[in-house]
Design an enzyme around this catalytic site. Structure first.
Site, short mmCIF file in Angstrom:
data_model
loop_
_atom_site.label_atom_id
_atom_site.label_comp_id
_atom_site.label_asym_id
_atom_site.label_seq_id
_atom_site.Cartn_x
_atom_site.Cartn_y
_atom_site.Cartn_z
N THR A 178 5.55 3.98 -9.80
CA THR A 178 5.67 5.20 -8.99
C THR A 178 6.96 5.94 -9.32
OG1 THR A 178 5.86 6.02 -6.73
CG2 THR A 178 6.66 3.81 -7.11
N SER A 183 11.27 3.24 0.26
CA SER A 183 10.51 2.48 1.27
C SER A 183 10.37 1.06 0.72
CB SER A 183 9.12 3.08 1.49
OG SER A 183 8.26 2.75 0.40
N TYR A 210 7.62 -0.42 0.25
CA TYR A 210 6.57 -0.31 -0.77
C TYR A 210 7.19 0.09 -2.11
CZ TYR A 210 3.63 2.52 -3.80
OH TYR A 210 3.06 3.09 -4.90
N HIS A 211 8.00 1.15 -2.09
CA HIS A 211 8.60 1.60 -3.35
C HIS A 211 9.50 0.50 -3.94
CE1 HIS A 211 7.47 5.71 -1.79
NE2 HIS A 211 7.19 5.88 -3.06
N LYS A 225 7.59 -1.86 -6.10
CA LYS A 225 7.29 -1.34 -7.45
C LYS A 225 8.49 -1.55 -8.39
CE LYS A 225 3.20 0.66 -6.88
NZ LYS A 225 1.99 0.22 -7.57
P1 NAD Z 1 -6.09 2.10 -3.34
O1 NAD Z 1 -5.61 1.30 -2.20
O2 NAD Z 1 -7.20 3.06 -3.09
O3 NAD Z 1 -6.50 1.13 -4.55
C1 NAD Z 1 -5.96 -0.14 -4.73
C2 NAD Z 1 -7.09 -1.15 -4.74
O4 NAD Z 1 -6.55 -2.44 -5.00
C3 NAD Z 1 -7.83 -1.23 -3.40
O5 NAD Z 1 -9.23 -1.10 -3.60
C4 NAD Z 1 -7.48 -2.63 -2.86
O6 NAD Z 1 -8.52 -3.22 -2.12
C5 NAD Z 1 -7.16 -3.38 -4.16
N1 NAD Z 1 -6.22 -4.49 -3.98
C6 NAD Z 1 -5.04 -4.48 -3.30
N2 NAD Z 1 -4.47 -5.68 -3.35
C7 NAD Z 1 -5.28 -6.46 -4.11
C8 NAD Z 1 -5.21 -7.83 -4.52
N3 NAD Z 1 -4.19 -8.61 -4.18
N4 NAD Z 1 -6.22 -8.32 -5.28
C9 NAD Z 1 -7.27 -7.53 -5.63
N5 NAD Z 1 -7.38 -6.23 -5.27
C10 NAD Z 1 -6.39 -5.71 -4.52
O7 NAD Z 1 -4.83 2.89 -3.93
P2 NAD Z 1 -4.76 4.05 -5.01
O8 NAD Z 1 -4.31 5.28 -4.34
O9 NAD Z 1 -5.99 4.05 -5.85
O10 NAD Z 1 -3.54 3.55 -5.90
C11 NAD Z 1 -3.74 2.70 -7.01
C12 NAD Z 1 -2.38 2.32 -7.61
O11 NAD Z 1 -1.68 3.49 -8.01
C13 NAD Z 1 -1.45 1.61 -6.62
O12 NAD Z 1 -0.75 0.60 -7.32
C14 NAD Z 1 -0.50 2.69 -6.16
O13 NAD Z 1 0.73 2.14 -5.78
C15 NAD Z 1 -0.40 3.54 -7.40
N6 NAD Z 1 -0.07 4.95 -7.12
C16 NAD Z 1 -0.89 5.71 -6.33
C17 NAD Z 1 -0.57 7.04 -6.09
C18 NAD Z 1 -1.40 7.93 -5.20
O14 NAD Z 1 -0.93 9.02 -4.84
N7 NAD Z 1 -2.63 7.54 -4.84
C19 NAD Z 1 0.59 7.59 -6.67
C20 NAD Z 1 1.40 6.77 -7.46
C21 NAD Z 1 1.06 5.46 -7.69
N1 USQ Z 2 5.04 14.37 3.94
C1 USQ Z 2 5.02 15.42 4.84
N2 USQ Z 2 3.94 15.52 5.66
C2 USQ Z 2 2.88 14.66 5.63
C3 USQ Z 2 2.92 13.58 4.70
C4 USQ Z 2 4.02 13.47 3.89
O1 USQ Z 2 5.93 16.25 4.90
O2 USQ Z 2 1.95 14.82 6.41
C5 USQ Z 2 6.18 14.26 3.00
C6 USQ Z 2 6.87 12.90 3.01
O3 USQ Z 2 7.88 12.86 3.99
C7 USQ Z 2 7.39 12.82 1.57
C8 USQ Z 2 6.37 13.59 0.76
O4 USQ Z 2 5.63 14.39 1.69
O5 USQ Z 2 8.61 13.49 1.46
C9 USQ Z 2 5.37 12.71 0.00
O6 USQ Z 2 4.76 11.81 0.93
P1 USQ Z 2 3.34 11.12 0.62
O7 USQ Z 2 2.94 10.36 1.83
O8 USQ Z 2 2.38 12.12 0.07
O9 USQ Z 2 3.72 10.20 -0.62
P2 USQ Z 2 4.52 8.84 -0.70
O10 USQ Z 2 4.77 8.21 0.61
O11 USQ Z 2 5.72 9.09 -1.56
O12 USQ Z 2 3.49 7.89 -1.47
C10 USQ Z 2 2.47 8.40 -2.34
C11 USQ Z 2 1.47 7.29 -2.59
C12 USQ Z 2 2.17 6.13 -3.31
C13 USQ Z 2 2.87 6.66 -4.57
C14 USQ Z 2 3.80 7.83 -4.24
C15 USQ Z 2 4.31 8.52 -5.51
O13 USQ Z 2 0.93 6.83 -1.35
O14 USQ Z 2 1.19 5.15 -3.67
O15 USQ Z 2 3.61 5.64 -5.16
O16 USQ Z 2 3.05 8.85 -3.54
S1 USQ Z 2 5.97 9.09 -5.33
O17 USQ Z 2 6.04 9.94 -4.13
O18 USQ Z 2 6.29 9.82 -6.51
O19 USQ Z 2 6.79 7.92 -5.13
#
Ligand code: NAD
Ligand code: USQ
Length: 397
Positions: A144, A179, A181-182, A185
């Protein structure tokens, strides 16, 4: 190519599986359905109705004539993962299988521990399975942009050349995750980098920005192939949330001042980036890092864009500043490099009115499914501000 997709039932994983299968690759997906369970536990659901995995796979076979294989289990389970890797012998492993929500990781001690257990231990297990059974395979790991945080300097792609006391080195770019979560990563990146340096594995860390979008070429072929689309305060990402809010007449939820800047990309570009990384693998012993986003926006810019686009097609949209539930800078410098994927041939789908209109149209089809109470932000970053004080964080909320 034999491709293993971890998290293949998810928002990004399912469309990726269809894309590679369409192209003739042998695709196996792994999932333990934790994302579906997390929604069930908080009584929320995907806006798009999604079929059970086996039904999706059957529908895909019917539509495309191509078969995706599925293995159900957790990547934290070493025995299960070893078996899958040894039997499928993947040449590329695309790892999406983690807990992806920052708010989820901040809601309680239990959720934070679960997030780091799922993400860090899952990835560590995978590295061992690769070392044992497929040391030559290419790991493509979804990281991320949030690993870097918002430093007051330009963000490079993974590494920075530093001069210190007259000596120079190229070292991992400093990390300031926002966070728990972050943080998971960042821990993953450290472990993967270690495995490339010490065991000679090959890996690409895709430091992805915030993804938006509801459709890909494959999901559009048949409603049964839809991918999930979340808008709740825990799992919905900001632009997807704003588009749903615009359709149902909820004020757009800008947190705090709205000056928070992030990198964003369309879900179609996620698929293309993963494809480009697959076609151009890292070398043995290389830990390659790409910053995977196409444009930078502030939250306020996104709200204005959605409000204007939605207004033009008849939705009455208001923008409201909510007290920021997160601890993050609301005004800051942000300038991140994203050149490497462009150099490999990425042609971005940029965000504009047309794209917002197509999202609003698709969302409008499912407006009856929207659960209003799931929209308002509730998860606070600072435990002291939680109702009942710090002690309440130790319990599941
Ligand atoms: P998602 O939750 O829809 O997909 C993740 C999938 O992995 C889910 O189906 C979940 O059931 C499965 N999973 C979780 N833990 C598992 C485990 N231990 N074993 C097997 N399966 C497991 O999320 P997404 O939005 O598709 O994101 C996918 C990846 O991309 C994540 O690693 C996320 O951190 C990363 N990412 C997402 C975004 C975004 O904006 N969606 C942005 C940046 C990075
Ligand atoms: N935000 C708002 N209003 C909302 C939701 C979010 O103002 O209703 C703001 C948040 O405070 C933040 C920004 O929008 O400043 C982004 O928030 P987000 O919830 O869209 O994204 P984030 O929590 O950062 O997480 C998402 C994905 C995560 C991925 C990350 C990429 O859920 O899996 O890793 O985006 S990044 O942001 O580049 O780290």
């Amino acid at each position: 190519m034999r491709i293993l997709i971890l998290g293949g039932d998810g928002y990004l994983g399912w469309p990726t599986a269809m894309r590679f299968s369409q192209q003739g690759h042998e695709v196996t997906v792994v999932d333990n359905f934790s994302r579906r369970r997390w929604h069930l536990a908080q009584s929320t659901d995907s806006l798009t109705p999604i079929l059970p995995l086996e039904d999706r796979i059957e529908a895909w076979e019917e539509v495309s004539g191509k078969r995706v294989e599925a293995r159900i289990g957790s990547i934290e389970d070493a025995e299960f993962l070893d078996e899958v890797v040894a039997e499928t012998l993947p040449e590329t492993i695309i790892h999406y299988g983690e807990q992806p929500s920052a708010p989820y990781s901040m809601r309680s001690r239990q959720a934070a521990v679960e997030t780091q257990q799922t993400n860090v231990i899952g990835t560590l297990n995978l590295l061992f399975s690769m070392q044992s059974y497929v040391p030559d395979a290419h790991l493509i790991k979804l990281g991320t942009m949030g690993e870097y945080g918002t430093p007051n300097i330009d963000i490079e792609e993974g590494y920075i050349e530093i001069e210190h006391n007259g000596r120079k080195d190229t070292l991992p770019f400093p990390k300031l995750p926002g966070s728990l979560y972050h943080c998971s990563k960042v821990h993953d990146s450290t472990n993967i980098h270690f495995a490339t340096r010490i065991w000679g594995l090959r890996a690409t860390d895709l430091n992805q920005g915030v993804v938006y979008g509801i459709e890909t070429d494959e999901t559009a072929l048949d409603p049964r192939l839809a991918t999930r689309f979340d808008y709740d305060e825990t799992f919905g990402t900001v632009l997807n949330r704003f588009c749903v809010q615009a359709v149902v007449g909820h004020p757009l939820t800008v947190y705090g001042g709205g000056g928070q800047t992030r990198g964003y990309l369309n879900i179609r570009d996620t698929l293309r980036c993963v494809e480009l990384a697959t076609l151009n693998p890292a070398d043995r012993g290389e830990f390659r890092v790409f910053n995977q986003f196409t444009e930078q926006f502030t939250v306020s810019e996104l709200a204005d864009l959605v409000a204007e686009a939605a207004g033009r097609v008849g939705f009455d949209v208001t923008i409201e500043s909510f007290p920021n539930p997160r601890v993050e800078l609301e005004q800051h410098y942000y300038n991140a490099s994203n050149q490497k994927l462009l150099d490999l041939g990425l042609e971005p789908h940029y965000l504009g009115e047309e794209l917002v209109h197509s999202m609003l149209k698709e969302i409008d089809r499912y407006r009856e499914r929207v659960i209003f109470r799931a929209i308002t932000p509730k998860t606070k970053w600072n435990p002291g501000e939680l109702e009942g004080g710090a002690l309440s964080v130790a319990r599941e909320t």
